[in-house]
Design an enzyme around this catalytic site. Sequence first.
Site, PDB file in Angstrom:
ATOM      1  N   ARG A 107      -6.997  15.884  -2.023  1.00  0.00           N
ATOM      2  CA  ARG A 107      -5.865  15.022  -2.461  1.00  0.00           C
ATOM      3  C   ARG A 107      -4.721  16.235  -3.031  1.00  0.00           C
ATOM      4  O   ARG A 107      -5.067  16.453  -3.793  1.00  0.00           O
ATOM      5  CB  ARG A 107      -6.817  14.532  -3.561  1.00  0.00           C
ATOM      6  CG  ARG A 107      -5.879  13.280  -4.309  1.00  0.00           C
ATOM      7  CD  ARG A 107      -6.992  12.181  -5.398  1.00  0.00           C
ATOM      8  NE  ARG A 107      -7.589  12.126  -5.298  1.00  0.00           N
ATOM      9  CZ  ARG A 107      -9.008  11.844  -6.266  1.00  0.00           C
ATOM     10  NH1 ARG A 107      -8.928  12.806  -7.042  1.00  0.00           N
ATOM     11  NH2 ARG A 107     -10.602  11.555  -6.003  1.00  0.00           N
TER      12      ARG A 107
ATOM     13  N   ARG B 268      -0.575  13.134  -7.772  1.00  0.00           N
ATOM     14  CA  ARG B 268       0.358  13.097  -9.412  1.00  0.00           C
ATOM     15  C   ARG B 268       0.162  14.340 -10.035  1.00  0.00           C
ATOM     16  O   ARG B 268       1.116  14.373 -10.737  1.00  0.00           O
ATOM     17  CB  ARG B 268      -0.913  11.605 -10.481  1.00  0.00           C
ATOM     18  CG  ARG B 268      -0.695  10.867  -9.603  1.00  0.00           C
ATOM     19  CD  ARG B 268      -1.694   9.619 -10.186  1.00  0.00           C
ATOM     20  NE  ARG B 268      -2.067   9.382  -9.895  1.00  0.00           N
ATOM     21  CZ  ARG B 268      -3.137   9.267 -10.707  1.00  0.00           C
ATOM     22  NH1 ARG B 268      -3.274   8.621 -11.927  1.00  0.00           N
ATOM     23  NH2 ARG B 268      -4.468   9.958 -10.654  1.00  0.00           N
TER      24      ARG B 268
ATOM     25  N   ARG C  65       6.747   8.563  -5.811  1.00  0.00           N
ATOM     26  CA  ARG C  65       5.837   6.929  -6.573  1.00  0.00           C
ATOM     27  C   ARG C  65       6.495   6.053  -7.267  1.00  0.00           C
ATOM     28  O   ARG C  65       6.214   5.495  -7.111  1.00  0.00           O
ATOM     29  CB  ARG C  65       4.520   7.965  -7.040  1.00  0.00           C
ATOM     30  CG  ARG C  65       3.839   7.469  -7.183  1.00  0.00           C
ATOM     31  CD  ARG C  65       2.914   6.154  -6.338  1.00  0.00           C
ATOM     32  NE  ARG C  65       1.883   5.836  -6.778  1.00  0.00           N
ATOM     33  CZ  ARG C  65       1.765   4.740  -7.404  1.00  0.00           C
ATOM     34  NH1 ARG C  65       2.822   3.457  -7.388  1.00  0.00           N
ATOM     35  NH2 ARG C  65       0.195   3.925  -7.799  1.00  0.00           N
TER      36      ARG C  65
ATOM     37  N   ASP D 177      -5.124   5.852   1.841  1.00  0.00           N
ATOM     38  CA  ASP D 177      -5.789   6.014   1.316  1.00  0.00           C
ATOM     39  C   ASP D 177      -7.641   5.377   2.009  1.00  0.00           C
ATOM     40  O   ASP D 177      -6.939   4.928   3.580  1.00  0.00           O
ATOM     41  CB  ASP D 177      -5.643   4.432  -0.141  1.00  0.00           C
ATOM     42  CG  ASP D 177      -6.861   4.543  -0.546  1.00  0.00           C
ATOM     43  OD1 ASP D 177      -7.791   3.921  -0.756  1.00  0.00           O
ATOM     44  OD2 ASP D 177      -6.776   5.501  -1.615  1.00  0.00           O
TER      45      ASP D 177
ATOM     46  N   TYR E 151     -17.186  -0.302  -2.120  1.00  0.00           N
ATOM     47  CA  TYR E 151     -16.039  -0.950  -3.159  1.00  0.00           C
ATOM     48  C   TYR E 151     -15.493  -2.729  -2.029  1.00  0.00           C
ATOM     49  O   TYR E 151     -15.803  -3.591  -3.197  1.00  0.00           O
ATOM     50  CB  TYR E 151     -14.675  -0.682  -2.345  1.00  0.00           C
ATOM     51  CG  TYR E 151     -14.220   0.911  -2.741  1.00  0.00           C
ATOM     52  CD1 TYR E 151     -13.840   1.163  -3.964  1.00  0.00           C
ATOM     53  CD2 TYR E 151     -14.991   1.826  -2.275  1.00  0.00           C
ATOM     54  CE1 TYR E 151     -13.622   2.381  -4.928  1.00  0.00           C
ATOM     55  CE2 TYR E 151     -14.320   3.434  -2.729  1.00  0.00           C
ATOM     56  CZ  TYR E 151     -14.140   3.570  -4.018  1.00  0.00           C
ATOM     57  OH  TYR E 151     -14.211   4.862  -5.081  1.00  0.00           O
TER      58      TYR E 151
END
Length: 346
Positions: A26, A30, A39, A75, A150
Site C-alpha cells: 500500500r 492516503r 483522490r 485493488d 468478501y
Amino acid sequence: MKPFNDVFLRACRGEETPYVPVWYMRQAGRYQPEYRAIRKKYTFFEMSEIPEVCAEVTRLPVEQLGVDAAILFADIMTPLQHIGIDVEIKSGVGPVISNPIRSKRDVDLLGEIEPEKDVHTTLEAIRLLRQQLSVPLIGFAGAPFTLASYMIEGGPSKGYHMTKSMMHADPKTWRLLMEKLGKMTIDYLKAQVAAGAQALQVFDSWVGSVNAQDYQTFILPIMEEIVSELKKTGVPLIYFGIGTGHLLNEWNKLPVDVIGLDWRTSIDQARNMGITKTLQGNLDPSLLLASWEAIEKNTKQILDQGIKKPGYIFNLGHGIFPDVQVETLQKLTAYVHKYTQVQTVK
C-alpha cells in the site's frame, strides 16, 4: 531515465545483492498529500481505470520514497466487478458487496474475466509504467480464499463465520467457487505479465483465519494450481497473508519464490521452521507512528536477521495506513539501504 535497478528481482531469486531492497505494501495511498489531491477528483475505481492516473499514482511513491519496486495501483476487488460482483470501495470501511454469494446458484451465475476486454485500462497502465519506471513493477491479485471471504460475507469480517461455514457445510459449492476464482486469478495475472509486470504478489490477506488442516483440505489445492500455472510466466511469485505463521510450512511446499511475513513471525523463526524461500517483511506498520529511535531499533533487529543469508526483501508486515508521514518512510527507506549496504560490505 535512470539505469534499471534489478536488486529487488535478484533478491526474489535468492541471489546476493549489494543491499537489501525495500518496497512497501500500500505504498500508494492516503498518507500522500498528492494522492489525496488526485483522490478528490475521482472515485477509487475511476483512478484505477484511467491508465495515465493509475500510472502516476503507482509511480509517485517510487520517486518520493526511493523504493526498489513499484506495485500496480489497483485493488484485489478490481477483477470481481467483471464477473458479476457488485462491489464498492467505501472510505473507512473497505469493499462492500451488494450481491453476496450465499448459494450454488450465486456461484453458477458468476462469469469469466476476459482481461484484454474487461481490465484493458489496467493492462494499459502496466504498459505505460514499463516505459516510465527504472525499478521492477509488481502486479498482484487477491487469492481465492480472501476474495471469497468478501464475496460471501458481503464485506470485511472479523470472524469469517459464513465463509468457513460454507467450506464445511457445502464443500461442493465451495470447491466450485474456488475453481472459478482460481481461473480468474490465473487469467488476470497472466495478462498482467503479458502487459509487462515483472513480479507478482498474491494477497491471501485473511487466510490466517483458517487452521492448517482446513487450509490443506479447502484451499491448498487451488493454490497449487494457481502457483503452478503462474510459474510458467517466468516471473517471481510472492505469497502473503496476515497471521499465517501456522501455514508457512504448507506455503514452503508451493513453488513460490518469496513468502511475505507479517510481524507475528520473525525472519529467524521462519528460517528455523525450515522455510527455504526468499522472505519478505516484516516491520509492524503501527511502529511507523512511534519515535524514530523505536523504528530504527526494530528495523535493525529485522535487518540483522534478514541479512544472515541471501534472499531477503524489507517490507512492512501489512500495508501503510493514512496516519503515516511521508518523511518517516523516506527516512526508513534510506536507513534500510545504508545499513544493509554497510553490513554487506563488512
